[in-house]
Design an enzyme around this catalytic site. Structure first.
Site, mmCIF file in Angstrom:
data_model
loop_
_atom_site.group_PDB
_atom_site.id
_atom_site.type_symbol
_atom_site.label_atom_id
_atom_site.label_comp_id
_atom_site.label_asym_id
_atom_site.label_seq_id
_atom_site.Cartn_x
_atom_site.Cartn_y
_atom_site.Cartn_z
ATOM 1 N N SER A 275 -3.093 -3.941 11.219
ATOM 2 C CA SER A 275 -3.870 -2.560 11.090
ATOM 3 C C SER A 275 -4.272 -2.431 12.528
ATOM 4 O O SER A 275 -4.929 -3.250 12.889
ATOM 5 C CB SER A 275 -4.767 -2.536 10.354
ATOM 6 O OG SER A 275 -5.504 -1.392 10.341
ATOM 7 N N LYS A 281 -7.177 -7.033 8.406
ATOM 8 C CA LYS A 281 -6.410 -6.757 7.028
ATOM 9 C C LYS A 281 -4.982 -7.371 7.461
ATOM 10 O O LYS A 281 -4.613 -7.736 8.439
ATOM 11 C CB LYS A 281 -6.110 -5.028 7.063
ATOM 12 C CG LYS A 281 -7.156 -4.506 6.489
ATOM 13 C CD LYS A 281 -7.127 -2.952 6.126
ATOM 14 C CE LYS A 281 -6.112 -2.687 5.178
ATOM 15 N NZ LYS A 281 -5.668 -1.448 5.084
ATOM 16 N N ASN A 283 -1.774 -6.485 5.703
ATOM 17 C CA ASN A 283 -1.075 -5.292 4.643
ATOM 18 C C ASN A 283 0.068 -5.857 4.275
ATOM 19 O O ASN A 283 1.007 -6.499 4.769
ATOM 20 C CB ASN A 283 -0.985 -4.066 5.326
ATOM 21 C CG ASN A 283 -2.205 -3.208 5.870
ATOM 22 O OD1 ASN A 283 -2.931 -3.124 5.373
ATOM 23 N ND2 ASN A 283 -1.983 -2.842 7.039
ATOM 24 N N ARG A 314 40.368 19.360 -6.927
ATOM 25 C CA ARG A 314 39.672 18.492 -5.818
ATOM 26 C C ARG A 314 38.600 19.742 -5.418
ATOM 27 O O ARG A 314 38.673 20.845 -5.290
ATOM 28 C CB ARG A 314 40.767 18.533 -4.560
ATOM 29 C CG ARG A 314 39.641 18.146 -3.294
ATOM 30 C CD ARG A 314 40.812 17.608 -2.189
ATOM 31 N NE ARG A 314 41.952 16.539 -2.757
ATOM 32 C CZ ARG A 314 43.106 16.893 -2.959
ATOM 33 N NH1 ARG A 314 43.705 17.868 -2.561
ATOM 34 N NH2 ARG A 314 43.959 15.801 -3.223
#
Length: 354
Positions: A275, A281, A283, A314
């Site tokens: 972070s 942190k 993550n 088609r």
């Protein structure tokens, strides 16, 4: 570099999967289209519709033809398909009279759909191998941590205590089921596309079945009794399978993200995302990516089901919708499989934090 998340200059760092992208690359697609045209020429020779020597000469030129992709792109803008310009480029390389052994009796959709099927075959080989490796990784986690205690959770609330194995089995068993589904699905998908102008193979006359069989054998595909120009359930089934795989991996990712929450700590892994504002942190980027890719593919299934609606023999609109959607679903699934394998290989502990 492009502007989709799968080939963007920096978003691709999160979303790209090089092996899947290589299978879907323009060069690989063109190689498949040329393989069809060469097999078609040889089939015309094998069935006596043109002299065998001429057919082989034309097929050899097609096999090694240099293709101007910029010209193909210009043709797409006006024709809506790449084949008219491709045939024009190939015709320019042929000896006088060689055009009789090139593309006669085929149509653009035969070439493009068969090239798609060849790509799906390569994708299936890759994805099956990755599923096999992922199942083995999960079995290894069961061997290491399966008997450890873990709090069972229902509706994200603590329920009753169980073991890590009870959590891991709903991760592994669906993946084994997806391998079985793929094995059953492949024969219905890996089929040659040959119908001609209106899908009835009329231009091939009494040689139709023989030409179909020859081309199918040359390309390692299944022959068909009828062109599937406007019958797209095989493509839709394959797209559904891609979404099932990414959905099961998304469930794993969602569980891992919840288990890794601070204060719960039921799983530990090496690595993780940083972070810019909170250096403490770590993550769960890989786990979150699995959830994102699962949700992306789930949305795309709706578009593929819209592409089932082909008018008459088609459709340009429904057919082109597949081109927009199916490759991105494959890219998402390939990335999810690679991400799940990397994430689970970095697990160092599963079970109650205490």
């Amino acid at each position: 570099m492009g502007t989709t998340a799968f080939d963007h200059p920096w978003l691709s760092g999160l979303f790209t999967d090089p092996e899947t992208a290589a299978i879907l690359s323009p060069d690989r697609q063109m190689a498949h289209m040329l393989a069809f045209e060469a097999a078609w020429s040889r089939a015309l020779g094998a069935t006596g519709r043109v002299p065998a020597a001429l057919a082989e000469q034309v097929a050899g030129i097609v096999d090694t033809a240099p293709i101007d992709l910029d010209d193909i792109a210009a043709g797409m803008a006006t024709d809506g398909v790449p084949i008219p310009r491709l045939v024009a480029q190939l015709t320019a390389l042929l000896p006088q009279g060689g055009g009789a052994a090139l593309h006669k009796g085929a149509t653009s959709q035969d070439v493009v759909d068969t090239a798609l099927v060849l790509a799906l075959r390569d994708l299936s080989d890759l994805f099956d191998a990755r599923l096999t490796a992922l199942v083995a990784t999960l079995r290894g986690l069961e061997d290491r941590f399966g008997d450890a205690p873990l709090m069972g959770r229902t509706r994200m609330q603590a329920a009753e205590r169980m073991t890590v194995r009870d959590r891991l089995l709903p991760w592994r068993l669906p993946l084994e089921g997806h391998r079985a589904r793929l094995a059953a699905l492949r024969p219905a998908v890996e089929r040659v596309q040959i119908g001609g102008a209106s899908g009835d193979r009329r231009a091939l006359g009494a040689d139709a079945d023989a030409v179909v069989a020859h081309v199918a054998q040359a390309l390692g595909l299944q022959p068909t009794a009828k062109a599937w120009h406007a019958m797209r359930e095989g493509v839709a089934d394959y797209a559904g399978w891609l979404s099932l795989v990414s959905g099961s991996l998304g469930k794993i990712g969602q569980d891992v993200a919840l288990m890794a929450q601070q204060g719960i700590g039921e799983i530990a892994m090496s690595g993780g995302g940083g972070s810019s504002a909170m250096p403490h942190k770590q993550n769960p980027v890989a786990a979150e990516l699995l959830v994102t890719l699962a949700r992306f593919n789930a949305v795309q299934v709706s578009a593929i089901h819209h592409a089932l609606v082909h008018e008459q023999e088609r459709s340009g609109a429904a057919w082109a919708l597949e081109w927009l959607v199916l490759p991105q679903m494959a890219l998402a699934t390939g990335r999810a499989l690679a991400t799940a394998q990397d994430m689970l290989a970095r697990v160092t502990r599963i079970g109650d934090a205490d």
